[in-house]
Design a protein around this motif. Structure first.
Motif, PDB file in Angstrom:
ATOM      1  N   VAL A  94       0.161  66.192  13.608  1.00  0.00           N
ATOM      2  CA  VAL A  94      -0.029  65.536  14.903  1.00  0.00           C
ATOM      3  C   VAL A  94      -1.404  65.889  15.472  1.00  0.00           C
ATOM      4  O   VAL A  94      -2.129  65.031  15.976  1.00  0.00           O
ATOM      5  N   PHE A  95      -1.765  67.155  15.343  1.00  0.00           N
ATOM      6  CA  PHE A  95      -3.059  67.589  15.868  1.00  0.00           C
ATOM      7  C   PHE A  95      -4.205  66.905  15.124  1.00  0.00           C
ATOM      8  O   PHE A  95      -5.199  66.493  15.728  1.00  0.00           O
ATOM      9  N   GLU A  96      -4.042  66.776  13.821  1.00  0.00           N
ATOM     10  CA  GLU A  96      -5.118  66.134  13.053  1.00  0.00           C
ATOM     11  C   GLU A  96      -5.304  64.677  13.455  1.00  0.00           C
ATOM     12  O   GLU A  96      -6.400  64.133  13.414  1.00  0.00           O
ATOM     13  N   LYS A  97      -4.216  64.057  13.840  1.00  0.00           N
ATOM     14  CA  LYS A  97      -4.323  62.679  14.338  1.00  0.00           C
ATOM     15  C   LYS A  97      -5.168  62.643  15.611  1.00  0.00           C
ATOM     16  O   LYS A  97      -5.959  61.725  15.821  1.00  0.00           O
ATOM     17  N   GLU A  98      -4.941  63.644  16.476  1.00  0.00           N
ATOM     18  CA  GLU A  98      -5.739  63.743  17.698  1.00  0.00           C
ATOM     19  C   GLU A  98      -7.213  63.930  17.350  1.00  0.00           C
ATOM     20  O   GLU A  98      -8.091  63.303  17.943  1.00  0.00           O
ATOM     21  N   ILE A 118      -5.054  74.402  17.454  1.00  0.00           N
ATOM     22  CA  ILE A 118      -3.672  73.898  17.353  1.00  0.00           C
ATOM     23  C   ILE A 118      -2.768  74.694  18.284  1.00  0.00           C
ATOM     24  O   ILE A 118      -1.896  74.143  18.958  1.00  0.00           O
ATOM     25  N   ASP A 119      -3.025  75.993  18.354  1.00  0.00           N
ATOM     26  CA  ASP A 119      -2.237  76.851  19.231  1.00  0.00           C
ATOM     27  C   ASP A 119      -2.339  76.377  20.679  1.00  0.00           C
ATOM     28  O   ASP A 119      -1.344  76.255  21.389  1.00  0.00           O
ATOM     29  N   GLU A 120      -3.553  76.059  21.090  1.00  0.00           N
ATOM     30  CA  GLU A 120      -3.761  75.575  22.462  1.00  0.00           C
ATOM     31  C   GLU A 120      -3.076  74.229  22.671  1.00  0.00           C
ATOM     32  O   GLU A 120      -2.456  73.970  23.701  1.00  0.00           O
ATOM     33  N   PHE A 121      -3.188  73.393  21.650  1.00  0.00           N
ATOM     34  CA  PHE A 121      -2.576  72.059  21.703  1.00  0.00           C
ATOM     35  C   PHE A 121      -1.059  72.168  21.861  1.00  0.00           C
ATOM     36  O   PHE A 121      -0.443  71.483  22.682  1.00  0.00           O
ATOM     37  N   VAL A 122      -0.472  73.064  21.089  1.00  0.00           N
ATOM     38  CA  VAL A 122       0.979  73.248  21.155  1.00  0.00           C
ATOM     39  C   VAL A 122       1.377  73.855  22.499  1.00  0.00           C
ATOM     40  O   VAL A 122       2.360  73.439  23.119  1.00  0.00           O
ATOM     41  N   ALA A 123       0.571  74.814  22.966  1.00  0.00           N
ATOM     42  CA  ALA A 123       0.899  75.485  24.225  1.00  0.00           C
ATOM     43  C   ALA A 123       0.937  74.504  25.394  1.00  0.00           C
ATOM     44  O   ALA A 123       1.770  74.611  26.283  1.00  0.00           O
ATOM     45  N   GLN A 124       0.031  73.538  25.339  1.00  0.00           N
ATOM     46  CA  GLN A 124      -0.018  72.521  26.399  1.00  0.00           C
ATOM     47  C   GLN A 124       1.296  71.787  26.553  1.00  0.00           C
ATOM     48  O   GLN A 124       1.684  71.373  27.632  1.00  0.00           O
ATOM     49  N   ASN A 125       1.944  71.573  25.421  1.00  0.00           N
ATOM     50  CA  ASN A 125       3.136  70.733  25.433  1.00  0.00           C
ATOM     51  C   ASN A 125       4.435  71.516  25.379  1.00  0.00           C
ATOM     52  O   ASN A 125       5.511  70.944  25.370  1.00  0.00           O
ATOM     53  N   LYS A 126       4.281  72.827  25.336  1.00  0.00           N
ATOM     54  CA  LYS A 126       5.427  73.668  25.044  1.00  0.00           C
ATOM     55  C   LYS A 126       6.561  73.538  26.063  1.00  0.00           C
ATOM     56  O   LYS A 126       7.728  73.615  25.714  1.00  0.00           O
ATOM     57  N   ASP A 127       6.200  73.342  27.309  1.00  0.00           N
ATOM     58  CA  ASP A 127       7.229  73.318  28.344  1.00  0.00           C
ATOM     59  C   ASP A 127       7.999  72.006  28.413  1.00  0.00           C
ATOM     60  O   ASP A 127       9.045  71.929  29.042  1.00  0.00           O
ATOM     61  N   ILE A 128       7.452  70.985  27.772  1.00  0.00           N
ATOM     62  CA  ILE A 128       8.106  69.673  27.859  1.00  0.00           C
ATOM     63  C   ILE A 128       9.519  69.753  27.295  1.00  0.00           C
ATOM     64  O   ILE A 128      10.495  69.377  27.951  1.00  0.00           O
ATOM     65  N   ALA A 129       9.621  70.270  26.084  1.00  0.00           N
ATOM     66  CA  ALA A 129      10.925  70.321  25.436  1.00  0.00           C
ATOM     67  C   ALA A 129      11.895  71.174  26.243  1.00  0.00           C
ATOM     68  O   ALA A 129      13.055  70.806  26.438  1.00  0.00           O
ATOM     69  N   ILE A 130      11.386  72.298  26.754  1.00  0.00           N
ATOM     70  CA  ILE A 130      12.256  73.203  27.492  1.00  0.00           C
ATOM     71  C   ILE A 130      12.794  72.548  28.761  1.00  0.00           C
ATOM     72  O   ILE A 130      13.979  72.619  29.064  1.00  0.00           O
ATOM     73  N   SER A 131      11.923  71.848  29.477  1.00  0.00           N
ATOM     74  CA  SER A 131      12.394  71.222  30.717  1.00  0.00           C
ATOM     75  C   SER A 131      13.397  70.109  30.405  1.00  0.00           C
ATOM     76  O   SER A 131      14.317  69.849  31.167  1.00  0.00           O
ATOM     77  N   GLN A 132      13.237  69.484  29.249  1.00  0.00           N
ATOM     78  CA  GLN A 132      14.190  68.432  28.898  1.00  0.00           C
ATOM     79  C   GLN A 132      15.551  69.000  28.520  1.00  0.00           C
ATOM     80  O   GLN A 132      16.585  68.396  28.789  1.00  0.00           O
TER      81      GLN A 132
END
Length: 753
Positions: A94-98, A118-132
């Motif tokens: 996914v990151f490579e697509k970006e 990639i770590d930063e990229f994942v961290a940005q989105n990390k809370d989305i799944a949890i809030s869902q």
RNA sequence: GGUUGUUUAGCUCAGUUGGUUAGAGCGCAUCGUUCACAUCGAUGAGGUCACAGGUCCGAGUCCUGUAACAACCACCA
């Protein structure tokens, strides 16, 4: 009470539960003894990808929440432990697509920079799944949240790798692997998708005989031709040699039983470095292995000059043209066959010999087979047991190394002065990509430059290596860690005992959580990762802890679209759970996912269904509202259920309630959530509301105790399925109706008197 | 090539160990509704349970075969 149920307040209810501590079980001071006295109910959440929002499949975790809430109400110590997965190749892809959108690629970065990005990229989105997950009402213990890159998890899987190495279960070998030259990594068999391809069969004149092949380009790497020893046409040729066209190499003609005399010409060209079958023949007959394609997919120096650095398709065209010009192409026929494709990018897989790390699976698989065979682990629905056993019986060694950066780097160190033939790719100070053997690099570049700019290394298959950096450094300072990372499933396969704090070095020093909650009660996931994940967890669990990781495997349904079609991005029919929750409420979505669904069968999720279940939630709400109005009207201060005063209607509804209590309990115990939900729906709407409530409207005072009783028990029975609305009603009415328990979530499950 | 599953009302699907007139939701038709809910109520139409055999007193349910569809596994050129 409002005229209709408002799902907008669901987050308040969630906070109420979380703050009450209901999600967080207390571990007794003597966990071992406590476990013997009463076994806790434990589920480890299959960790969703940390990087992506939840998709429709994840909302099936509702099955786990139903079980967890049910057991909590039964009074069992209950833990549902959440976590998220770094999802190696998925996230990197996914990151490579970006990156591609920015006109860049992974080759522009050294590996530590790429990892950080990639770590930063994942961290940005990390809370989305949890809030869902919270949005869906899942009663997960957030105080125990884990991530697959947590340092303690990493330390644990390293320790396990070391132990496996010590036990001789780890080896390095140059075998033929499924390699995607685009993704730049090897894959296991499970990650290869077979597709039917309408190709051709080329008949090529090899001199004394002709061969038929689907891949003429690989002839440049042929090191033999095989015929069946019983084939009288070719018998006398076995043991002789022929001159390979276009190349001029002398190659032997060998006799091999597996060659089918009926197919093609009855003679097979053998390319040991680029075909799994030919690889086996190469090993068996000690043939030469000539790899003609490199990891970047281009033809290398082992082919005649004119074909070099071409891609396979280009080589094919050139070879066919040259054969035709030489009059060696006898015929071309249409032929459709199965070709392996990369499950990530969809491009054809190039079978290629490459040094990789493998896990010996025989002993692990034997144990994992046994525990399912003898039902120590029960698989539900049962039909999956057979496919599990079949798969486990035919398991081959597991290639665990992946040539990507996003993941757990293998705990292997090489001293380069001991392995001068190590191929190194790095970015030098001027930003240039350089690939060469270490022995050619060491005099031109200082080591720090190589190390800082390192992208990847490929040590020779027989390279000397160390299991700790310290040991490698003792041999000399020019030490690099292996750049391969573990297959994601090597990490998630160890999830159950790792999240609970198992100590692989000294099990007696494992965390109390492990002692109390392990083995877990149940593992629920979709059937598509039965082999990828469930099988690996069973193998690891038995090997590392000596115990099964869970007692039951529950495989849930796949969520399809309204037409029963699998959701996929290419079909454009993917739904976002948040949209539905916003529109219909989490409860309606939860109920729609289990209502009337048979175990293990797929679900077609339609808005019709969601609307229907939202209506049911509202029906429940309004029945409660009616009872509230009755209480206000009659003004009763206390309730006591007195069977002596029951009339026929009262008796009928109480009898029906008792039947539903028994049926629901039984259905949940058997994982028949579809039947349970349907039964509750029918009971509440059609028995209680349509008949009973209608009949008691003219005698509210006498009926109120029964109304309050049936409502309370209905709320309890429905709570695991639709927790928000039931808790909201409970909190709204508990004082008026003299309900004594503080929260519905921790209230006692109804019993049949 | 191997394995498994599916086929029941217009649509999406239930149907637990074979037992009297085969069920639900949605849709449809007719009627009703200021008194919990129109996110509602009442009534109703609609199915030779894929097909062909078989076992049984009795089969949607068990057995055999056929067909269509789906999924999974698989190193045959």
């Amino acid at each position: 009470m409002d005229k209709a149920y408002q799902s907008a307040h669901e987050s308040d209810i969630y906070r109420l539960w979380e703050q009450s501590g209901a999600f967080t079980p207390v571990v007794p001071s003597d966990p071992v003894k406590a476990r013997e006295a009463r076994e806790p109910f434990t589920i480890i959440l299959p960790p969703p990808n940390a990087n992506n929002p939840l998709h429709a499949g994840h909302i099936m975790y509702v099955v786990e929440d139903i079980l967890v809430r049910y057991h909590r109400m039964l009074g069992d110590p209950t833990l549902w432990l959440p976590g998220t997965d770094h999802a190696g190749i998925e996230s990197q892809f996914v990151f490579e697509k970006e990156l591609k959108k920015q006109g860049r690629s992974r080759f522009d970065y050294d590996r530590q920079t790429l990892y950080r990005l990639i770590d930063e990229f994942v961290a940005q989105n990390k809370d989305i799944a949890i809030s869902q997950l919270k949005m869906m009402g899942f009663s997960l213990d957030w105080t125990r949240l884990k991530f697959t890159l947590d340092p303690d998890h990493v330390a644990r899987i390293y320790a396990v790798f070391n132990r496996m190495h010590h036990d001789g279960l780890v080896y390095r070998d140059e075998k033929i692997v499924n390699y995607c030259t685009f993704c730049g990594t090897a894959f296991s068999n499970l990650e290869v998708v077979h597709k039917t391809v309408n190709g051709h069969l080329w008949y090529i004149n090899y001199g004394p005989l002709s061969v038929a092949t689907t891949r003429p380009e690989t002839m440049l790497g042929d090191t033999a031709v095989a015929v069946n020893p019983s084939d009288i046409r070719y018998q006398k040729l076995i043991g002789t040699k022929l001159k390979l066209p276009l190349v001029g190499r002398e190659i032997p003609i060998i006799g091999e039983e597996s060659v089918d005399p009926e197919f093609g010409t009855g003679a097979v060209k053998v390319t040991p470095s680029h075909s799994p079958e030919d690889y086996d023949m190469g090993k068996k007959f000690h043939l030469e292995f000539i790899r003609i394609f490199d990891y970047d997919g281009r033809a290398n120096a082992n082919v005649p000059e004119k074909y070099r650095s071409l891609y396979p398709q280009q080589v094919r065209e050139a070879v066919v043209r040259d054969l035709e010009a030489a009059g060696l192409l006898e015929k071309v026929v249409d032929y459709s066959h199965e070709v392996g494709h990369c499950y990530k990018c969809g491009r054809p897989i190039e079978p290629i010999t490459a040094p990789q790390w493998f896990i010996k699976v025989k002993t692990l698989a034997d144990q994992a087979l046994q525990v399912v065979q003898d039902d120590t682990i029960k698989i539900f629905p049962k039909r999956f047991k057979k496919s599990y056993l079949t798969w486990m019986k035919n398991l081959r060694d597991w290639p665990v190394s992946r040539q990507i950066v996003w993941g757990h780097r293998l705990p292997i160190w090489y001293n380069l002065d001991e392995n001068p033939d190590t191929q190194i790719t790095f970015i030098d100070k001027s930003g240039k990509n350089i690939t060469d053997l270490y022995k050619n690099l060491k005099d031109n570049f200082d080591f720090a430059q190589i190390k800082n700019g390192l992208q990847s290394l490929i040590a020779p298959v027989n390279a000397k290596y160390y299991l700790t950096e310290a040991e490698a450094l003792q041999a000399g300072e020019h030490t690099l860690q292996e750049t391969d990372t573990f297959d994601t499933w090597f990490s998630s396969g160890q999830w159950p005992y790792s999240t609970l704090g198992f100590n692989p070095e000294d099990p007696s020093k494992s965390a109390p959580d492990f002692k109390y909650f392990y083995p877990t009660s149940l593992l629920d996931t979709m059937w598509d990762i039965l082999f990828f994940w469930v099988a690996r967890m069973i193998m690891f669990g038995l090997y590392v802890t000596g115990k099964v990781p869970f007692e039951v495997v529950h495989l849930h349904s796949r969520v399809n679209d309204a037409q029963g079609q699998k959701m996929s991005k290419s079909r454009g029919n993917v739904i976002n759970p948040s949209t539905f929750v916003a529109q219909y409420g989490a409860d309606a979505l939860r109920f729609a996912l289990v209502y009337g669904v048979a175990p293990g069968s797929d679900i077609s999720l339609s808005e019709d269904k969601l609307r229907a279940q939202r209506n049911f939630v509202n029906k429940l709400w309004n029945a409660a509202r009616f009872i509230e109005l009755m209480v206000d009207k009659v003004g009763i201060t206390g309730f006591s259920l007195d069977p002596a005063k029951f009339n026929a209607d009262d008796k009928a509804i109480i009898a029906e309630l008792n039947r539903v209590i028994a049926a629901t309990t039984k259905n949940i115990n058997r994982y028949h959530f579809g039947a349970a939900s349907e039964d509750l729906y029918q009971f509440f709407w059609h028995q209680f509301c349509d008949i009973y409530i209608e009949k008691v409207k003219d005698r509210p005072a006498e009926a109120l105790p029964v109304l309050a009783h049936v409502l309370l028990n209905s709320l309890k029975l429905l709570h695991p399925f639709i927790p928000f609305v039931t808790e909201t009603i409970y909190q709204t009415l508990k004082e008026k109706l003299h309900y004594t328990e503080a929260l519905l979530i921790t209230a006692a499950w109804p019993q049949n008197d």
